[in-house]
Design a protein around this motif. Structure first.
Motif, PDB file in Angstrom:
ATOM      1  N   ALA A   1      45.998  26.818  64.469  1.00 36.13           N
ATOM      2  CA  ALA A   1      46.684  27.171  65.824  1.00 36.13           C
ATOM      3  C   ALA A   1      46.507  26.242  67.024  1.00 36.13           C
ATOM      4  O   ALA A   1      47.389  26.273  68.051  1.00 36.13           O
ATOM      5  N   HIS A   2      45.699  25.206  66.942  1.00 39.29           N
ATOM      6  CA  HIS A   2      45.383  24.529  68.272  1.00 39.29           C
ATOM      7  C   HIS A   2      46.416  23.481  68.300  1.00 39.29           C
ATOM      8  O   HIS A   2      46.443  22.629  67.358  1.00 39.29           O
ATOM      9  N   LYS A   3      47.031  22.976  69.417  1.00 46.76           N
ATOM     10  CA  LYS A   3      47.957  22.050  69.438  1.00 46.76           C
ATOM     11  C   LYS A   3      47.277  20.771  69.258  1.00 46.76           C
ATOM     12  O   LYS A   3      48.222  19.725  69.050  1.00 46.76           O
ATOM     13  N   TYR A   4      45.970  20.540  69.958  1.00 49.35           N
ATOM     14  CA  TYR A   4      45.527  19.217  69.905  1.00 49.35           C
ATOM     15  C   TYR A   4      44.756  18.994  68.389  1.00 49.35           C
ATOM     16  O   TYR A   4      44.549  17.979  68.284  1.00 49.35           O
ATOM     17  N   ILE A   5      44.651  19.852  67.592  1.00 43.32           N
ATOM     18  CA  ILE A   5      44.328  19.456  65.851  1.00 43.32           C
ATOM     19  C   ILE A   5      45.722  19.325  65.226  1.00 43.32           C
ATOM     20  O   ILE A   5      46.546  20.138  65.275  1.00 43.32           O
ATOM     21  N   THR A   6      45.751  18.126  64.845  1.00 45.26           N
ATOM     22  CA  THR A   6      47.015  17.808  64.361  1.00 45.26           C
ATOM     23  C   THR A   6      47.205  17.835  62.747  1.00 45.26           C
ATOM     24  O   THR A   6      47.865  18.174  62.086  1.00 45.26           O
ATOM     25  N   HIS A   7      45.836  18.104  62.237  1.00 41.49           N
ATOM     26  CA  HIS A   7      45.712  18.114  60.645  1.00 41.49           C
ATOM     27  C   HIS A   7      44.260  18.550  60.403  1.00 41.49           C
ATOM     28  O   HIS A   7      43.419  18.169  61.102  1.00 41.49           O
ATOM     29  N   ILE A   8      43.861  19.231  59.290  1.00 50.05           N
ATOM     30  CA  ILE A   8      42.764  19.825  58.803  1.00 50.05           C
ATOM     31  C   ILE A   8      42.644  19.543  57.134  1.00 50.05           C
ATOM     32  O   ILE A   8      43.600  19.641  56.612  1.00 50.05           O
ATOM     33  N   TYR A   9      41.657  18.628  57.005  1.00 46.29           N
ATOM     34  CA  TYR A   9      41.478  18.298  55.703  1.00 46.29           C
ATOM     35  C   TYR A   9      40.178  19.167  55.142  1.00 46.29           C
ATOM     36  O   TYR A   9      39.101  19.189  55.621  1.00 46.29           O
ATOM     37  N   ALA A  10      40.593  20.551  54.273  1.00 44.06           N
ATOM     38  CA  ALA A  10      39.637  21.285  53.793  1.00 44.06           C
ATOM     39  C   ALA A  10      39.092  20.836  52.386  1.00 44.06           C
ATOM     40  O   ALA A  10      39.430  20.792  51.488  1.00 44.06           O
ATOM     41  N   LEU A  11      37.503  20.224  52.604  1.00 45.62           N
ATOM     42  CA  LEU A  11      36.825  19.993  51.628  1.00 45.62           C
ATOM     43  C   LEU A  11      36.384  21.454  51.039  1.00 45.62           C
ATOM     44  O   LEU A  11      35.529  21.905  51.651  1.00 45.62           O
ATOM     45  N   THR A  12      36.722  21.505  49.833  1.00 50.99           N
ATOM     46  CA  THR A  12      36.339  22.989  49.384  1.00 50.99           C
ATOM     47  C   THR A  12      36.224  22.951  47.898  1.00 50.99           C
ATOM     48  O   THR A  12      36.683  22.331  46.966  1.00 50.99           O
ATOM     49  N   ARG A  13      35.055  23.961  47.516  1.00 55.98           N
ATOM     50  CA  ARG A  13      35.051  23.977  46.023  1.00 55.98           C
ATOM     51  C   ARG A  13      35.851  25.012  45.324  1.00 55.98           C
ATOM     52  O   ARG A  13      35.848  25.029  44.011  1.00 55.98           O
ATOM     53  N   LYS A  14      36.468  25.681  46.202  1.00 55.28           N
ATOM     54  CA  LYS A  14      37.380  26.798  45.667  1.00 55.28           C
ATOM     55  C   LYS A  14      38.739  26.822  46.048  1.00 55.28           C
ATOM     56  O   LYS A  14      38.915  26.276  47.362  1.00 55.28           O
ATOM     57  N   GLU A  15      39.738  27.056  45.594  1.00 55.13           N
ATOM     58  CA  GLU A  15      41.219  27.003  46.229  1.00 55.13           C
ATOM     59  C   GLU A  15      41.121  27.919  47.347  1.00 55.13           C
ATOM     60  O   GLU A  15      40.662  29.108  47.629  1.00 55.13           O
ATOM     61  N   LEU A  16      41.961  27.361  48.369  1.00 59.22           N
ATOM     62  CA  LEU A  16      42.165  28.089  49.589  1.00 59.22           C
ATOM     63  C   LEU A  16      43.154  29.222  49.233  1.00 59.22           C
ATOM     64  O   LEU A  16      44.032  28.891  48.128  1.00 59.22           O
ATOM     65  N   ASP A  17      43.394  30.207  50.100  1.00 57.49           N
ATOM     66  CA  ASP A  17      44.561  31.179  50.036  1.00 57.49           C
ATOM     67  C   ASP A  17      45.561  30.395  50.250  1.00 57.49           C
ATOM     68  O   ASP A  17      45.715  29.444  50.835  1.00 57.49           O
ATOM     69  N   ALA A  18      46.716  31.069  49.578  1.00 60.80           N
ATOM     70  CA  ALA A  18      47.873  30.321  49.634  1.00 60.80           C
ATOM     71  C   ALA A  18      48.564  29.916  50.956  1.00 60.80           C
ATOM     72  O   ALA A  18      49.335  28.908  51.310  1.00 60.80           O
ATOM     73  N   LYS A  19      48.314  30.890  51.721  1.00 57.48           N
ATOM     74  CA  LYS A  19      48.809  30.702  53.264  1.00 57.48           C
ATOM     75  C   LYS A  19      48.188  29.638  53.965  1.00 57.48           C
ATOM     76  O   LYS A  19      48.882  28.983  54.745  1.00 57.48           O
TER      77      LYS A  19
END
Length: 257
Positions: free
Chosen positions: A25-43
């Motif tokens: 939601a933050h306008k100054y964060i342009t992208h998030i790289y999620a390092l994760t062991r499990k699949e994220l929720d589809a949304k």
């Protein structure tokens, strides 16, 4: 304010999920790289601002992954991976996840991903150092020899992680007289559901102890703020629960257990 790309760990957990939502939601964060062991929720995994990077083993970082992250231009990380001491099969496993994983990540990110400051850049265009925001815990104890009568293992694990991460920051490479890597630890108390400012939390029968608490959305907001801007005082790198609450911290409630 400068725009930023960040790494997030623990994005499938209670705290991490809220942080991910606020980063999106933050306008100054342009992208998030999620390092994760499990699949994220589809949304989340299909969101335009999110790249899911499946990373089953946090004890190693292949060169291909580091090259990928460096190529993306990430400049910060919020580390919310971890859990309660009781969630692990053994103390050794808890220490591996709670200490080895974040400290090793800090070391690797400081070496391979930290921003090289440009001494010729104007102040308002200067890139900030790589910021590593660690979600610690209330009562974290860095002195591993201190006797604690309450939550000894959990507090010392968080404290050992803090110390290791801060050591990385203290020894990070200097560019233009500034460290290229900055570490900040947030020490929330009991983290409760957002909007739940008056609810009662009952734990393990410990009495006569007042433990602060914080709603998860307030903690997430502070984590995003710190990774993006840092604090007003660059020498202050531990934020206690009341400091994580924000300007209206007076609304804080305490929990008697």
């Amino acid at each position: 304010m400068t725009k930023m790309k960040v790494i997030l760990t623990g994005a499938t957990g209670f705290i991490g999920t809220e942080i991910l939502e606020q980063l999106i939601a933050h306008k100054y964060i342009t992208h998030i790289y999620a390092l994760t062991r499990k699949e994220l929720d589809a949304k989340f995994s299909t969101h335009a601002k999110v790249t899911q990077l499946l990373h089953p083993d946090f004890s190693q970082y292949p060169e291909s992954l580091l090259a990928q992250l460096k190529g993306y231009g990430v400049e910060g990380c919020i580390w919310s991976l971890g859990g309660k001491h009781a969630d692990y099969k053994s103390k050794e496993e808890a220490e591996k996840v709670g200490i080895s994983f974040p400290v090793q990540a800090a070391e690797i990110f400081a070496k391979y991903l930290a921003t090289e400051l440009d001494p010729l850049a104007p102040p308002n265009k200067q890139k900030f150092p790589f910021r590593f925001v660690f979600i610690s815990a209330w009562g974290a104890e860095q002195d591993q020899f201190r006797a604690l009568w309450l939550w000894n293992d959990s507090r010392k694990i968080k404290g050992a992680a803090e110390k290791g991460i801060f050591d990385v920051a203290d020894n990070a490479e200097l560019k233009a007289g500034k460290r290229c890597f900055q570490a900040i630890a947030l020490r929330p108390g009991v983290v409760i559901a957002k909007g739940d400012g008056l609810g009662t939390v009952i734990t393990e029968g410990v009495s006569m102890v007042a433990v602060p608490r914080i709603a998860v959305d307030r903690l997430a907001k502070q984590a995003v703020r710190q990774v993006l801007q840092g604090g007003n005082d660059p020498n202050k790198r531990i934020l206690e629960n009341h400091e994580c609450l924000g300007d209206d911290w007076a609304q804080m409630n305490t929990l008697s257990m």
